[in-house]
Design a protein around this motif. Structure first.
Motif, mmCIF file in Angstrom:
data_model
loop_
_atom_site.group_PDB
_atom_site.id
_atom_site.type_symbol
_atom_site.label_atom_id
_atom_site.label_comp_id
_atom_site.label_asym_id
_atom_site.label_seq_id
_atom_site.Cartn_x
_atom_site.Cartn_y
_atom_site.Cartn_z
ATOM 1 N N VAL A 235 -14.648 9.286 5.833
ATOM 2 C CA VAL A 235 -15.633 8.657 6.728
ATOM 3 C C VAL A 235 -14.991 7.543 7.543
ATOM 4 O O VAL A 235 -15.199 7.440 8.758
ATOM 5 C CB VAL A 235 -16.836 8.125 5.917
ATOM 6 N N ALA A 236 -14.218 6.688 6.891
ATOM 7 C CA ALA A 236 -13.586 5.574 7.602
ATOM 8 C C ALA A 236 -12.637 6.084 8.684
ATOM 9 O O ALA A 236 -12.629 5.582 9.818
ATOM 10 C CB ALA A 236 -12.841 4.681 6.615
ATOM 11 N N PHE A 237 -11.842 7.091 8.365
ATOM 12 C CA PHE A 237 -10.897 7.631 9.344
ATOM 13 C C PHE A 237 -11.639 8.325 10.490
ATOM 14 O O PHE A 237 -11.262 8.189 11.662
ATOM 15 C CB PHE A 237 -9.953 8.615 8.652
ATOM 16 N N ALA A 238 -12.713 9.049 10.144
ATOM 17 C CA ALA A 238 -13.495 9.746 11.179
ATOM 18 C C ALA A 238 -14.165 8.769 12.133
ATOM 19 O O ALA A 238 -14.359 9.078 13.322
ATOM 20 C CB ALA A 238 -14.546 10.638 10.524
ATOM 21 N N LEU A 239 -14.519 7.585 11.633
ATOM 22 C CA LEU A 239 -15.178 6.574 12.473
ATOM 23 C C LEU A 239 -14.182 5.709 13.237
ATOM 24 O O LEU A 239 -14.593 4.778 13.942
ATOM 25 C CB LEU A 239 -16.096 5.697 11.613
ATOM 26 N N GLY A 240 -12.902 6.006 13.093
ATOM 27 C CA GLY A 240 -11.914 5.304 13.914
ATOM 28 C C GLY A 240 -11.110 4.227 13.215
ATOM 29 O O GLY A 240 -10.419 3.438 13.882
ATOM 30 N N ALA A 241 -11.135 4.176 11.891
ATOM 31 C CA ALA A 241 -10.345 3.170 11.182
ATOM 32 C C ALA A 241 -8.863 3.526 11.249
ATOM 33 O O ALA A 241 -8.504 4.687 11.079
ATOM 34 C CB ALA A 241 -10.794 3.077 9.726
ATOM 35 N N PRO A 242 -7.997 2.554 11.516
ATOM 36 C CA PRO A 242 -6.559 2.848 11.638
ATOM 37 C C PRO A 242 -5.910 3.109 10.280
ATOM 38 O O PRO A 242 -6.218 2.454 9.295
ATOM 39 C CB PRO A 242 -5.997 1.559 12.259
ATOM 40 N N PHE A 243 -5.016 4.089 10.257
ATOM 41 C CA PHE A 243 -4.259 4.379 9.038
ATOM 42 C C PHE A 243 -2.982 5.120 9.409
ATOM 43 O O PHE A 243 -2.980 5.973 10.295
ATOM 44 C CB PHE A 243 -5.074 5.246 8.068
ATOM 45 N N GLU A 244 -1.887 4.761 8.729
ATOM 46 C CA GLU A 244 -0.634 5.483 8.904
ATOM 47 C C GLU A 244 0.223 5.353 7.646
ATOM 48 O O GLU A 244 0.117 4.372 6.911
ATOM 49 C CB GLU A 244 0.143 4.948 10.115
ATOM 50 N N PHE A 245 1.055 6.358 7.409
ATOM 51 C CA PHE A 245 1.990 6.319 6.300
ATOM 52 C C PHE A 245 3.260 5.600 6.748
ATOM 53 O O PHE A 245 3.851 5.966 7.763
ATOM 54 C CB PHE A 245 2.334 7.739 5.836
ATOM 55 N N VAL A 246 3.663 4.590 5.988
ATOM 56 C CA VAL A 246 4.849 3.820 6.363
ATOM 57 C C VAL A 246 5.881 3.731 5.232
ATOM 58 O O VAL A 246 7.053 3.471 5.482
ATOM 59 C CB VAL A 246 4.457 2.381 6.796
ATOM 60 N N THR A 247 5.464 3.932 3.980
ATOM 61 C CA THR A 247 6.389 3.815 2.850
ATOM 62 C C THR A 247 7.088 5.152 2.628
ATOM 63 O O THR A 247 6.448 6.133 2.252
ATOM 64 C CB THR A 247 5.654 3.397 1.562
ATOM 65 N N GLU A 248 8.389 5.188 2.843
ATOM 66 C CA GLU A 248 9.144 6.428 2.748
ATOM 67 C C GLU A 248 9.589 6.698 1.309
ATOM 68 O O GLU A 248 9.655 5.785 0.487
ATOM 69 C CB GLU A 248 10.359 6.366 3.673
ATOM 70 N N PRO A 249 9.888 7.957 0.992
ATOM 71 C CA PRO A 249 10.388 8.286 -0.347
ATOM 72 C C PRO A 249 11.680 7.541 -0.661
ATOM 73 O O PRO A 249 12.481 7.250 0.230
ATOM 74 C CB PRO A 249 10.624 9.799 -0.265
ATOM 75 N N GLY A 250 11.865 7.231 -1.939
ATOM 76 C CA GLY A 250 13.086 6.529 -2.338
ATOM 77 C C GLY A 250 12.976 6.031 -3.772
ATOM 78 O O GLY A 250 11.914 6.075 -4.392
ATOM 79 N N ILE A 251 14.101 5.557 -4.287
ATOM 80 C CA ILE A 251 14.166 4.992 -5.633
ATOM 81 C C ILE A 251 14.639 3.552 -5.518
ATOM 82 O O ILE A 251 15.647 3.278 -4.854
ATOM 83 C CB ILE A 251 15.127 5.798 -6.530
ATOM 84 N N PRO A 252 13.942 2.608 -6.145
ATOM 85 C CA PRO A 252 14.342 1.201 -6.043
ATOM 86 C C PRO A 252 15.621 0.914 -6.812
ATOM 87 O O PRO A 252 16.058 1.719 -7.641
ATOM 88 C CB PRO A 252 13.153 0.463 -6.662
ATOM 89 N N ASN A 253 16.216 -0.238 -6.553
ATOM 90 C CA ASN A 253 17.392 -0.668 -7.305
ATOM 91 C C ASN A 253 17.000 -0.882 -8.762
ATOM 92 O O ASN A 253 16.079 -1.633 -9.072
ATOM 93 C CB ASN A 253 17.935 -1.974 -6.707
#
Length: 491
Positions: A235-253
């Motif tokens: 519902v939030a996305f359909a009504l125009g709420a902003p969203f994007e994927f920014v965290t890429e795959p990886g393994i921390p130190n």
């Protein structure tokens, strides 16, 4: 019952789903015949089984883990001048530590009556003060772990739980539930108004209310988290709420030397004796917060489980021991989490009428996938998904449980006082004060106080209340009163 007999009892007593008219009856039967073995190997399909209802608390726990650990680490990182990238990597590191070393190993294998070691949310507002007073994350974590282990191994947690009446516990649940719901609604509106679409928050919350009521009507409340999060996100996305994927795959130190280096990770090096002295009052307060928190989780289980399920109910002292171990190990390796009982897991699990073990294994798997894949972290912290999951999965059930506990006898007097005093200072003050007043017989059931004896009636509650008040006075937690210790005064 011996461990072998307990194990044989489960294998011989359990019946398949086809023997029951409803799935609810089958799930309750599973709870009643399970016989988890304390600090002994518990194996899937031999000592417990997986059901698809276990995915619900696992999903809720993973969402809650990402959010709460990020909040803790960010609260440290801000005053220390550390980057957003540091927060993301440390959260990933913490999730891997929790999943592999504790969630799966302890709660899913060695002790299924020990709730998962989660995150200490109530301590978050105090972290800037801890840093300003010279506190070190490693010093704080180790002190909390040591104090918590002592409390758990001496069975002090269960003792304090026995001294807490239904009225006090119910009032505490009501307070925490109400504050949680209102704060999440407020955050949702703040987020939506940030891009001039406040109506999105209104629509999302309204649909959530209708969905929750319908699930209550059809007795499928355990579906509230996945269904509510899905509806809120779509519902939030359909009504125009902003969203994007920014965290890429990886393994921390994974190197502790990196995290506790002087120029890498936390950029603090190892703590000195002053660092431990600076965090001592906060460590005492953090562990003191465990008792009402753990008690609330145990009581919620009991309210949602059927009779004759005592063997699968969370053990407060064992949970304190495992949370303490998780705290010390996680801190020593470089994590910034502050441990407590995992509320976003145990509450949905109790609603779904599932034991701790199976969902713990799935939670560990989901935490590993989320930490390594990266993208699910962005979805979990997106405000409509996050807030709705917390409201329907944790805070609304706490409200309901609190109302259930304050319906009989003179529990309303104690409940009102604990809410009143918690609003004045915080839930720890409210709990400790009301336990003392309740056990003295000034409020609540007068006969109950007489049955406790002098030690349970006023000596232990009095000592706990005085110690907590001294600590809170020292660090300045009483409204309108400056910290009594100069080191904790922040200009």
């Amino acid at each position: 019952m011996t461990d072998n007999n307990a194990n044989n009892s489960y294998l011989s007593d359990r019946k398949p789903r086809s023997h029951f008219a409803t799935r609810r009856e089958y799930l309750e039967h599973e709870l009643q015949v399970m016989a988890p073995r304390r600090w002994r190997p518990n194996l899937p399909f031999r000592d417990y089984r997986f059901e698809w209802e276990d995915l619900v608390p696992a999903m809720a726990a993973t969402i809650g883990k990402v959010v709460m650990v990020a909040a803790i680490v960010a609260a440290f990182a801000g005053p220390l001048g550390l980057s957003k990238e540091f927060v993301t990597e440390n959260v990933r590191f913490e999730m891997i530590i929790a999943a592999l070393l504790f969630v799966i190993l302890i709660s899913g294998f060695l002790n299924p009556t020990s709730n998962l070691a989660g995150t200490h949310g109530p301590l978050i507002p105090m972290i800037p003060l801890i840093v300003a007073s010279g506190g070190h994350p490693m010093a704080l974590g180790i002190m909390i772990g040591v104090l918590g282990f002592i409390l758990g191994i001496t069975r002090g947690g269960s003792l304090l739980a026995r001294l807490t009446s239904n009225g006090v516990c119910g009032g505490l649940l009501l307070y925490l539930g109400f504050i949680g719901v209102t704060s999440q609604i407020g955050r949702l509106f703040t987020w939506a108004e940030g891009f001039d679409k406040g109506y999105i928050a209104f629509v999302v919350v309204l649909l959530t209310i209708v969905m929750y009521a319908w699930l209550e009507h059809v007795k499928m409340r355990w579906l509230a988290i996945p269904l509510g999060s899905l509806i809120a996100g779509v519902v939030a996305f359909a009504l125009g709420a902003p969203f994007e994927f920014v965290t890429e795959p990886g393994i921390p130190n994974m190197n502790p030397a990196y995290w506790w280096g002087e120029t890498t990770g936390w950029q603090l090096g190892l703590p000195d004796i002053y660092s431990f002295m600076a965090v001592a009052p906060f460590a005492v307060l953090a562990v003191a917060m465990w008792s009402p928190d753990f008690l609330g989780h145990q009581v919620f289980q009991k309210l949602n489980y059927p009779p004759k399920t005592e063997r699968v109910v969370m053990d407060i002292d064992d949970t304190m021991v495992s949370a303490s171990a998780r705290q010390v190990v996680g801190t020593a390796l470089g994590g910034g989490n502050i441990a407590s009982s995992w509320g976003t897991y145990i509450v949905p699990a109790a609603i779904a009428k599932r034991p701790i073990a199976a969902g713990a294994v799935l939670t560990g798997v989901l935490c590993l996938v989320t930490a390594v894949w990266g993208y699910p972290m962005d979805l979990a912290v997106w405000p409509p998904v996050l807030s709705v999951a917390l409201m329907v999965g944790v805070f609304l059930p706490l409200l309901e449980a609190g109302m259930q506990m304050t319906r009989k006898g003179k529990t309303t007097e104690s409940a009102a006082i604990v809410i009143f005093s918690s609003a004045l200072v915080n839930p720890v003050f409210g709990w400790s004060l009301t336990v003392l007043l309740d056990n003295l017989g000034l409020i609540g059931c007068k006969e109950r106080g007489k049955e406790l004896g002098h030690i349970g009636r006023w000596i232990i509650p009095g000592i706990v209340f005085v110690i907590l008040c001294v600590v809170m006075l020292a660090i300045g937690m009483f409204p309108g009163i400056e910290p009594m210790v100069d080191a904790f005064r922040v200009d």
